[in-house]
Design a protein around this motif. Structure first.
Motif, PDB file in Angstrom:
ATOM      1  N   ALA A 110       0.818  -1.212   0.000  1.00 52.42           N
ATOM      2  CA  ALA A 110       0.000   0.000   0.000  1.00 52.42           C
ATOM      3  C   ALA A 110       0.852   1.261   0.000  1.00 52.42           C
ATOM      4  CB  ALA A 110      -0.931   0.003   1.206  1.00 52.42           C
ATOM      5  N   ARG A 111       2.127   1.123   0.425  1.00 55.21           N
ATOM      6  CA  ARG A 111       3.011   2.288   0.465  1.00 55.21           C
ATOM      7  C   ARG A 111       3.818   2.456  -0.817  1.00 55.21           C
ATOM      8  NH1 ARG A 111       3.845  -0.690   4.838  1.00 55.21           N
ATOM      9  NH2 ARG A 111       5.927  -1.284   4.101  1.00 55.21           N
ATOM     10  N   SER A 112       3.651   1.578  -1.764  1.00 51.40           N
ATOM     11  CA  SER A 112       4.439   1.619  -2.999  1.00 51.40           C
ATOM     12  C   SER A 112       4.156   2.908  -3.784  1.00 51.40           C
ATOM     13  CB  SER A 112       4.115   0.412  -3.887  1.00 51.40           C
ATOM     14  OG  SER A 112       4.809   0.493  -5.109  1.00 51.40           O
ATOM     15  N   VAL A 113       5.222   3.486  -4.300  1.00 49.98           N
ATOM     16  CA  VAL A 113       5.087   4.732  -5.065  1.00 49.98           C
ATOM     17  C   VAL A 113       4.860   4.462  -6.548  1.00 49.98           C
ATOM     18  CG1 VAL A 113       6.539   5.991  -3.450  1.00 49.98           C
ATOM     19  CG2 VAL A 113       7.587   4.902  -5.446  1.00 49.98           C
ATOM     20  N   PHE A 114       4.797   3.174  -6.908  1.00 55.66           N
ATOM     21  CA  PHE A 114       4.726   2.841  -8.332  1.00 55.66           C
ATOM     22  C   PHE A 114       3.333   2.405  -8.776  1.00 55.66           C
ATOM     23  CE2 PHE A 114       9.104   1.678  -6.931  1.00 55.66           C
ATOM     24  CZ  PHE A 114       9.761   2.746  -7.556  1.00 55.66           C
ATOM     25  N   LEU A 115       2.334   2.660  -7.950  1.00 52.85           N
ATOM     26  CA  LEU A 115       0.991   2.210  -8.287  1.00 52.85           C
ATOM     27  C   LEU A 115       0.446   2.910  -9.532  1.00 52.85           C
ATOM     28  CD1 LEU A 115      -1.521   0.577  -7.612  1.00 52.85           C
ATOM     29  CD2 LEU A 115      -2.278   2.453  -6.143  1.00 52.85           C
ATOM     30  N   ALA A 116       0.887   4.147  -9.776  1.00 50.95           N
ATOM     31  CA  ALA A 116       0.360   4.890 -10.919  1.00 50.95           C
ATOM     32  C   ALA A 116       0.628   4.195 -12.246  1.00 50.95           C
ATOM     33  CB  ALA A 116       0.960   6.303 -10.941  1.00 50.95           C
ATOM     34  N   ALA A 117       1.580   3.252 -12.279  1.00 53.63           N
ATOM     35  CA  ALA A 117       1.884   2.530 -13.519  1.00 53.63           C
ATOM     36  C   ALA A 117       0.693   1.731 -14.017  1.00 53.63           C
ATOM     37  CB  ALA A 117       3.089   1.611 -13.304  1.00 53.63           C
ATOM     38  N   ILE A 118      -0.272   1.490 -13.146  1.00 58.36           N
ATOM     39  CA  ILE A 118      -1.447   0.711 -13.545  1.00 58.36           C
ATOM     40  C   ILE A 118      -2.271   1.434 -14.623  1.00 58.36           C
ATOM     41  CG2 ILE A 118      -3.069   1.652 -11.873  1.00 58.36           C
ATOM     42  CD1 ILE A 118      -4.092  -1.149 -11.397  1.00 58.36           C
ATOM     43  N   LEU A 119      -2.094   2.764 -14.712  1.00 54.66           N
ATOM     44  CA  LEU A 119      -2.833   3.510 -15.725  1.00 54.66           C
ATOM     45  C   LEU A 119      -2.413   3.152 -17.144  1.00 54.66           C
ATOM     46  CD1 LEU A 119      -2.911   7.070 -14.098  1.00 54.66           C
ATOM     47  CD2 LEU A 119      -4.849   5.548 -14.478  1.00 54.66           C
ATOM     48  N   LEU A 120      -1.190   2.681 -17.311  1.00 59.63           N
ATOM     49  CA  LEU A 120      -0.696   2.388 -18.658  1.00 59.63           C
ATOM     50  C   LEU A 120      -1.457   1.239 -19.319  1.00 59.63           C
ATOM     51  CD1 LEU A 120       3.119   2.897 -17.986  1.00 59.63           C
ATOM     52  CD2 LEU A 120       1.513   4.474 -19.074  1.00 59.63           C
ATOM     53  N   PRO A 121      -1.525   0.044 -18.726  1.00 63.31           N
ATOM     54  CA  PRO A 121      -2.331  -1.000 -19.361  1.00 63.31           C
ATOM     55  C   PRO A 121      -3.822  -0.667 -19.372  1.00 63.31           C
ATOM     56  CG  PRO A 121      -1.582  -1.724 -17.186  1.00 63.31           C
ATOM     57  CD  PRO A 121      -0.843  -0.456 -17.504  1.00 63.31           C
ATOM     58  N   VAL A 135     -14.813  -2.610 -19.078  1.00 58.91           N
ATOM     59  CA  VAL A 135     -14.908  -3.646 -18.038  1.00 58.91           C
ATOM     60  C   VAL A 135     -13.579  -4.373 -17.879  1.00 58.91           C
ATOM     61  CG1 VAL A 135     -16.106  -5.732 -17.315  1.00 58.91           C
ATOM     62  CG2 VAL A 135     -17.370  -3.900 -18.491  1.00 58.91           C
ATOM     63  N   TYR A 136     -12.922  -4.687 -19.006  1.00 57.43           N
ATOM     64  CA  TYR A 136     -11.688  -5.470 -18.937  1.00 57.43           C
ATOM     65  C   TYR A 136     -10.610  -4.809 -18.070  1.00 57.43           C
ATOM     66  CZ  TYR A 136     -13.674  -8.127 -22.839  1.00 57.43           C
ATOM     67  OH  TYR A 136     -14.478  -8.893 -23.628  1.00 57.43           O
ATOM     68  N   PRO A 137     -10.311  -3.523 -18.235  1.00 60.88           N
ATOM     69  CA  PRO A 137      -9.270  -2.936 -17.377  1.00 60.88           C
ATOM     70  C   PRO A 137      -9.671  -2.846 -15.913  1.00 60.88           C
ATOM     71  CG  PRO A 137     -10.299  -1.251 -18.760  1.00 60.88           C
ATOM     72  CD  PRO A 137     -10.765  -2.565 -19.259  1.00 60.88           C
ATOM     73  N   LEU A 138     -10.985  -2.761 -15.647  1.00 62.40           N
ATOM     74  CA  LEU A 138     -11.398  -2.751 -14.247  1.00 62.40           C
ATOM     75  C   LEU A 138     -11.123  -4.094 -13.598  1.00 62.40           C
ATOM     76  CD1 LEU A 138     -14.759  -0.769 -14.360  1.00 62.40           C
ATOM     77  CD2 LEU A 138     -12.469   0.034 -13.773  1.00 62.40           C
ATOM     78  N   ALA A 139     -11.340  -5.174 -14.352  1.00 70.06           N
ATOM     79  CA  ALA A 139     -11.008  -6.508 -13.824  1.00 70.06           C
ATOM     80  C   ALA A 139      -9.520  -6.614 -13.574  1.00 70.06           C
ATOM     81  CB  ALA A 139     -11.482  -7.575 -14.812  1.00 70.06           C
ATOM     82  N   GLY A 140      -8.706  -6.059 -14.491  1.00 76.38           N
ATOM     83  CA  GLY A 140      -7.256  -6.075 -14.297  1.00 76.38           C
ATOM     84  C   GLY A 140      -6.838  -5.263 -13.098  1.00 76.38           C
ATOM     85  N   THR A 141      -7.490  -4.106 -12.897  1.00 76.30           N
ATOM     86  CA  THR A 141      -7.181  -3.277 -11.729  1.00 76.30           C
ATOM     87  C   THR A 141      -7.493  -4.029 -10.434  1.00 76.30           C
ATOM     88  OG1 THR A 141      -7.695  -1.278 -12.989  1.00 76.30           O
ATOM     89  CG2 THR A 141      -7.678  -1.090 -10.591  1.00 76.30           C
ATOM     90  N   ALA A 142      -8.603  -4.750 -10.417  1.00 74.33           N
ATOM     91  CA  ALA A 142      -8.953  -5.537  -9.238  1.00 74.33           C
ATOM     92  C   ALA A 142      -7.904  -6.604  -8.970  1.00 74.33           C
ATOM     93  CB  ALA A 142     -10.330  -6.178  -9.441  1.00 74.33           C
ATOM     94  N   VAL A 143      -7.381  -7.216 -10.048  1.00 67.46           N
ATOM     95  CA  VAL A 143      -6.320  -8.223  -9.886  1.00 67.46           C
ATOM     96  C   VAL A 143      -5.084  -7.585  -9.262  1.00 67.46           C
ATOM     97  CG1 VAL A 143      -4.712  -9.694 -11.150  1.00 67.46           C
ATOM     98  CG2 VAL A 143      -7.145  -9.711 -11.743  1.00 67.46           C
ATOM     99  N   THR A 144      -4.713  -6.391  -9.741  1.00 75.80           N
ATOM    100  CA  THR A 144      -3.529  -5.715  -9.211  1.00 75.80           C
ATOM    101  C   THR A 144      -3.664  -5.448  -7.707  1.00 75.80           C
ATOM    102  OG1 THR A 144      -3.120  -4.658 -11.342  1.00 75.80           O
ATOM    103  CG2 THR A 144      -2.098  -3.647  -9.410  1.00 75.80           C
ATOM    104  N   PHE A 145      -4.851  -5.068  -7.251  1.00 73.16           N
ATOM    105  CA  PHE A 145      -5.042  -4.742  -5.842  1.00 73.16           C
ATOM    106  C   PHE A 145      -5.249  -5.982  -4.979  1.00 73.16           C
ATOM    107  CE2 PHE A 145      -5.442  -0.466  -7.258  1.00 73.16           C
ATOM    108  CZ  PHE A 145      -5.169   0.322  -6.152  1.00 73.16           C
ATOM    109  N   LEU A 146      -5.849  -7.021  -5.564  1.00 76.52           N
ATOM    110  CA  LEU A 146      -6.112  -8.221  -4.777  1.00 76.52           C
ATOM    111  C   LEU A 146      -4.906  -9.153  -4.703  1.00 76.52           C
ATOM    112  CD1 LEU A 146      -9.741  -9.059  -5.972  1.00 76.52           C
ATOM    113  CD2 LEU A 146      -9.048  -8.100  -3.767  1.00 76.52           C
ATOM    114  N   LEU A 147      -3.958  -8.999  -5.637  1.00 77.31           N
ATOM    115  CA  LEU A 147      -2.801  -9.900  -5.670  1.00 77.31           C
ATOM    116  C   LEU A 147      -2.007  -9.876  -4.362  1.00 77.31           C
ATOM    117  CD1 LEU A 147      -1.312 -11.916  -7.453  1.00 77.31           C
ATOM    118  CD2 LEU A 147       0.083 -10.034  -8.325  1.00 77.31           C
TER     119      LEU A 147
END
Length: 431
Positions: A110-121, A135-147
């Motif tokens: 949660a403290r990572s400064v590199f989260l903004a990279a998620i905007l690229l994909p 819908v597809y990128p929202l599913a990917g965003t959920a994967v990034t946060f749930l991983l």
């Protein structure tokens, strides 16, 4: 006694060429996108290792994210080599969501400064047509946060769940806006392409009409004359024209140069040519020029316009008596068979600037040649102050109309020119 006519059909790239160009850009787009993502991922990992104020909380996870991003780069390179694989292009940004999730988990979660990279994909996918690509990128965003929760299923803080919901809402808005902007851009592009195709069709038709207006042969021209002409427009439709037609006692010859290029100049050239032809019975060439000026005048009776036309109109009787009017053209050369040359020019102004012109009488002897050119010809001889004399030297060395017109036409084909190139050469052969 044949007419040499050369009018190239210089048109814009065909729709098929444009389609190939767009297809080529589409092939390389995934590679460009993934190069940016992989580069940022590598820089993030290396920076986390080297910079003391950045932390590495899980080295294997962080470097695994880097490896996945690089694998995505290799996959896009393969897509470029095999365009058929473009159908599975979206698997690469889907892999990037996992890679960024691992990078986030390995660099502080949660403290990572590199989260903004998620905007690229996310933008990569959302920019594609179709609402499903929201819908597809929202599913990917959920994967990034749930991983990170899957990798470290400790106590799940309520704040993390709230963060996930809020981020999904924000990124849903980003994906929606991106998708809508992409849709509108695609719509504008299709409209522009359709308008361009219509314009190209109309310009092509105008070019065909203009070519049809140039004399296709010298049928009807008395045997006392040999005439040659060439026109090389800088665009599909040009403002230059030449013409010849028989008269009661000989023949008439015209070369005009309308200021500017394109369809507008071509329309004015067609009007001037047509009026010149309708004044076939006018004995004085100045009357023909005045008639053309009147046809272009405004309703107020003022012949001055924002677009002027220089014109040389020559009428020669079968006995060699020539009368000519020069409306601001000045690029008319008389080559004497006995040797020497002289310019046929007057102080009169172009059509659209003045309303009165005078004619001049000149006696032609058998073998004399009158050549008139547009100012684009001077560009073929350097376009500087010496171009006029260079053209005179060339014409003097090639006095035969065939050689003269063919030679300048060859120069026009070999030398790039931004202005129309037109030549008219008339030899009086006598009885």
């Amino acid at each position: 006694m044949t007419a040499h006519i050369s009018v190239p059909d210089t048109t814009a790239p065909s729709p098929s060429e444009q389609d190939r160009d767009r297809s080529s850009r589409a092939r390389f787009a995934p590679l460009a996108n993934q190069t940016v993502i992989a580069g940022i991922t590598v820089v993030a990992a290396v920076s986390s290792v080297l910079l003391p104020w950045l932390e590495v909380t899980n080295g294997p996870a962080m470097w695994s994210g880097v490896v996945l991003a690089l694998l995505g780069l290799a996959a896009t390179a393969l897509i470029v080599c095999r365009p058929a694989l473009l159908t599975v292009e979206l698997l690469v940004p889907a892999l990037d969501f996992v890679a960024i999730g691992l990078l986030r988990f390995g660099t502080g979660d949660a403290r990572s400064v590199f989260l903004a990279a998620i905007l690229l994909p996310l933008i990569w996918i959302a920019a594609r047509p179709g609402r499903r690509h929201i819908v597809y990128p929202l599913a990917g965003t959920a994967v990034t946060f749930l991983l990170p929760i899957v990798l470290d299923p400790g106590d799940i803080l309520a704040s993390e769940l709230v963060r996930l919901v809020f981020v999904l809402l924000v990124f849903a808005a980003v994906a929606g806006v991106t998708n809508e902007l992409a849709r509108q851009a695609a719509l504008r592009l299709r409209t522009a392409q359709q308008l361009r195709r219509i314009a190209e069709s109309e310009i092509g038709q105008a070019a065909r009409v203009q070519r049809a207006l140039l004399p296709g042969s010298d049928v009807g021209i008395p045997a006392e004359f040999t005439v040659r002409g060439v026109c090389l427009p800088a665009r599909s439709v040009g403002g230059d024209f030449y013409d010849w037609f028989p008269t009661a006692d000989g023949a008439a010859f015209t070369l005009g140069d309308v200021m500017g290029k394109g369809a507008g100049a071509g329309m004015i050239a067609a009007v001037v040519r047509s009026v010149m032809r309708t004044s076939v019975d006018a004995a004085d060439p100045a009357e023909s020029v005045a008639a053309a000026s009147g046809a272009l005048s405004t309703d107020t009776g003022d012949a001055s316009t924002d677009q002027f036309t220089t014109c040389f109109h020559l009428r020669v009787g079968a006995d060699g008596t020539a009368r000519w009017a020069d409306a601001g053209h000045g690029l008319n050369l008389l080559l004497r068979r006995a040797g020497g040359s002289e310019w046929l020019r007057s102080g009169d102004l172009p059509i659209g600037v003045d309303t009165a012109w005078t004619s001049t009488r000149t006696a032609l002897l058998p073998g004399d040649v009158v050549v008139s050119v547009s100012d684009g010809v001077l560009d073929l001889f350097g376009g500087d102050v010496d171009a006029l004399e260079a053209f005179r030297a060339f014409a003097t060395a090639h006095p035969e109309p065939d050689d003269l017109v063919t030679g300048i036409g060859a120069l026009g084909d070999d030398v790039e020119h931004d202005d129309d190139v037109t030549v008219l050469a008339v030899r009086y052969d006598g009885r």
